[in-house]
Design an enzyme around this catalytic site. Structure first.
Site, PDB file in Angstrom:
ATOM      1  N   ASP A 235      -1.462  -6.367   6.070  1.00  0.00           N
ATOM      2  CA  ASP A 235      -1.119  -6.595   4.662  1.00  0.00           C
ATOM      3  C   ASP A 235      -0.721  -8.054   4.497  1.00  0.00           C
ATOM      4  O   ASP A 235       0.193  -8.537   5.172  1.00  0.00           O
ATOM      5  CB  ASP A 235       0.016  -5.675   4.243  1.00  0.00           C
ATOM      6  CG  ASP A 235      -0.359  -4.213   4.407  1.00  0.00           C
ATOM      7  OD1 ASP A 235      -0.894  -3.638   3.449  1.00  0.00           O
ATOM      8  OD2 ASP A 235      -0.142  -3.658   5.510  1.00  0.00           O
TER       9      ASP A 235
ATOM     10  N   ASN B 153      -6.837  -4.601   5.649  1.00  0.00           N
ATOM     11  CA  ASN B 153      -7.418  -3.776   6.705  1.00  0.00           C
ATOM     12  C   ASN B 153      -8.071  -4.608   7.800  1.00  0.00           C
ATOM     13  O   ASN B 153      -9.071  -4.188   8.409  1.00  0.00           O
ATOM     14  CB  ASN B 153      -8.416  -2.776   6.104  1.00  0.00           C
ATOM     15  CG  ASN B 153      -7.760  -1.433   5.810  1.00  0.00           C
ATOM     16  OD1 ASN B 153      -7.008  -0.917   6.632  1.00  0.00           O
ATOM     17  ND2 ASN B 153      -8.036  -0.875   4.650  1.00  0.00           N
TER      18      ASN B 153
ATOM     19  N   ASP C 160      -3.734  -4.957   0.963  1.00  0.00           N
ATOM     20  CA  ASP C 160      -4.064  -4.359   2.248  1.00  0.00           C
ATOM     21  C   ASP C 160      -5.465  -4.823   2.615  1.00  0.00           C
ATOM     22  O   ASP C 160      -6.446  -4.340   2.053  1.00  0.00           O
ATOM     23  CB  ASP C 160      -3.985  -2.833   2.134  1.00  0.00           C
ATOM     24  CG  ASP C 160      -4.432  -2.123   3.400  1.00  0.00           C
ATOM     25  OD1 ASP C 160      -4.735  -2.801   4.405  1.00  0.00           O
ATOM     26  OD2 ASP C 160      -4.493  -0.876   3.377  1.00  0.00           O
TER      27      ASP C 160
ATOM     28  N   ASP D  51       2.527   4.717   5.181  1.00  0.00           N
ATOM     29  CA  ASP D  51       2.328   4.173   6.530  1.00  0.00           C
ATOM     30  C   ASP D  51       2.339   2.644   6.526  1.00  0.00           C
ATOM     31  O   ASP D  51       2.244   2.025   7.586  1.00  0.00           O
ATOM     32  CB  ASP D  51       1.044   4.701   7.180  1.00  0.00           C
ATOM     33  CG  ASP D  51      -0.172   4.648   6.271  1.00  0.00           C
ATOM     34  OD1 ASP D  51      -0.028   4.313   5.071  1.00  0.00           O
ATOM     35  OD2 ASP D  51      -1.283   4.934   6.748  1.00  0.00           O
ATOM     36  N   HIS D  52       2.485   2.047   5.348  1.00  0.00           N
ATOM     37  CA  HIS D  52       2.585   0.592   5.218  1.00  0.00           C
ATOM     38  C   HIS D  52       3.986   0.208   4.736  1.00  0.00           C
ATOM     39  O   HIS D  52       4.630   0.961   4.007  1.00  0.00           O
ATOM     40  CB  HIS D  52       1.586   0.059   4.188  1.00  0.00           C
ATOM     41  CG  HIS D  52       0.158   0.199   4.581  1.00  0.00           C
ATOM     42  ND1 HIS D  52      -0.622  -0.871   4.969  1.00  0.00           N
ATOM     43  CD2 HIS D  52      -0.649   1.291   4.618  1.00  0.00           C
ATOM     44  CE1 HIS D  52      -1.836  -0.455   5.230  1.00  0.00           C
ATOM     45  NE2 HIS D  52      -1.892   0.866   5.031  1.00  0.00           N
TER      46      HIS D  52
ATOM     47  N   GLU E  25      -3.939   1.680  -2.955  1.00  0.00           N
ATOM     48  CA  GLU E  25      -4.108   3.105  -2.619  1.00  0.00           C
ATOM     49  C   GLU E  25      -3.268   3.985  -3.553  1.00  0.00           C
ATOM     50  O   GLU E  25      -2.447   4.793  -3.116  1.00  0.00           O
ATOM     51  CB  GLU E  25      -3.785   3.380  -1.151  1.00  0.00           C
ATOM     52  CG  GLU E  25      -4.492   4.610  -0.632  1.00  0.00           C
ATOM     53  CD  GLU E  25      -4.428   4.794   0.882  1.00  0.00           C
ATOM     54  OE1 GLU E  25      -4.861   5.862   1.332  1.00  0.00           O
ATOM     55  OE2 GLU E  25      -3.957   3.896   1.594  1.00  0.00           O
TER      56      GLU E  25
ATOM     57  N   ASN F 253       0.873  -1.169   0.000  1.00  0.00           N
ATOM     58  CA  ASN F 253       0.000   0.000   0.000  1.00  0.00           C
ATOM     59  C   ASN F 253       0.915   1.225   0.000  1.00  0.00           C
ATOM     60  O   ASN F 253       1.504   1.565   1.020  1.00  0.00           O
ATOM     61  CB  ASN F 253      -0.920   0.003   1.222  1.00  0.00           C
ATOM     62  CG  ASN F 253      -1.829   1.224   1.276  1.00  0.00           C
ATOM     63  OD1 ASN F 253      -1.439   2.324   0.907  1.00  0.00           O
ATOM     64  ND2 ASN F 253      -3.041   1.032   1.762  1.00  0.00           N
TER      65      ASN F 253
END
Length: 259
Positions: free
Chosen positions: A220, A151, A149, A249-250, A37, A10
Site C-alpha cells: 500500500d 498489490n 493498494d 488484512d491491510h 475494496e 484497503n
C-alpha cells in the site's frame, strides 16, 4: 499553512468496517482518505456517517468486489471514474479527484492471482493503462498523489522473506517493472523519504498468524510528484487498525504534507 494529511486504506468491505473507518477518522482527522475494496455499489456506501463528520465522499463502487472512494473535507472540482480509455473493463478500481490545489487518485491495482493466470496479464496491462492515464491528465511538475493498494511490493525490503516469495505474485520482476514505469512519470514513494529500513508492512495474510509473526508485505503506497514529495514531513503505517475484532488484512498508510 496547517499540515495536510492524506491516508489510504484497503478496508476489505466498507459496510463491514465503516465503524472502524469512522474511528480512524476521529483519531487521525485526515484531510483525505482514499479507500479500496469497498465491495458495494455506490448506493450502498454508508455516506451519512461520513457526511456527519464533515467528509464528502466520491465513490466508484462495485457489487461484491473492488470499489474505490475518496473521502475529503473539501468537495472536489472534478471526479473521473475509471480510465475512460475505451477499454471494456467492468472493474471499479480507479477514481481521480481534482481539488483546488492538487489532484488525488485512489487506486486498487489487480492482484493477478498467479504468474500464469490471465489475471496476471490483466494486472500488467492495467498498470500500463494507469501510466497512460497519468500521462494524459497530469504534469510531473504539478502536485499529484496516487494512493492505494498497488498489490506490488516495490523492493525486497518490502517483503518479510524475499527468498520464500521469489517468483511469486506481488513480487515478480514484471510486476515491479510495471509499477516502476508508473513511478517513472515523476512520482516518489513518500514512505521511503522517512523510512529506509525494512520490516515495515501494510498487509498480512489472515492465515498462519501472518500479522502476529509480522510476515507481511508493503504493498500500500502513497506516491507523490516532486512538489508534494519535497514538503512531505512524515509518513506512517497504522498497525493498530490490523488489530482487534474483524480487521481488514491491510493497515492504513498516512502521509503529512506542509502544503
Amino acid at each position: 499553512m496547517p499540515l495536510m494529511i492524506v491516508a489510504s486504506w484497503n478496508v476489505n468491505s466498507i459496510q463491514s468496517r465503516h465503524q472502524r473507518a469512522i474511528e480512524f477518522l476521529r483519531r487521525h482527522s485526515p484531510d483525505f482518505l482514499c479507500l479500496q475494496e469497498l465491495k458495494c455499489m455506490d448506493e450502498k456506501f454508508p455516506l451519512e456517517p461520513f457526511r456527519e463528520m464533515g467528509y464528502h465522499a466520491s465513490v466508484f463502487g462495485q457489487k461484491t468486489y473492488n470499489g474505490v472512494a475518496i473521502l475529503s473535507k473539501n468537495e472536489p472540482i472534478d471526479v473521473i471514474k475509471g480510465f475512460g480509455d475505451g477499454v471494456e473493463d467492468p472493474m471499479s478500481r480507479f477514481i481521480w479527484c481534482q481539488f483546488e490545489r492538487f489532484a488525488l487518485a485512489s487506486c486498487y491495482i489487480p492482484n493477478g492471482q498467479s504468474l500464469d493466470a490471465p489475471a496476471y496479464a490483466y494486472k500488467l496491462e492495467w498498470l500500463k493503462r494507469l501510466r497512460t492515464f497519468v500521462d494524459s491528465h497530469a504534469d510531473p511538475s504539478e502536485p499529484v498523489i496516487l494512493a492505494g493498494d498497488f498489490n506490488v511490493a516495490p523492493e525486497n525490503r518490502d517483503v518479510h522473506d524475499p527468498a520464500a516469495w521469489e517468483g511469486s505474485i506481488l513480487v515478480s520482476e514484471s510486476e515491479r517493472k510495471a509499477l516502476a514505469h508508473v513511478v517513472d512519470f515523476g512520482f516518489e514513494d513518500t514512505f521511503r523519504k522517512h523510512h529506509s529500513e525494512g520490516g515495515q508492512y501494510s498487509w498480512w495474510d489472515y492465515r498462519a498468524l501472518g500479522f502476529q509473526l509480522n510476515k507481511g508485505l508493503r504493498i500500500d503506497l502513497i506516491l507523490a510528484t516532486q512538489p508534494l514529495w519535497e514538503v512531505c514531513t512524515a509518513t506512517s503505517i497504522d498497525r493498530a487498525e490490523r488489530k482487534g475484532e474483524k480487521p481488514s488484512d491491510h493497515a492504513p498508510c498516512l502521509a503529512e504534507f506542509d502544503f
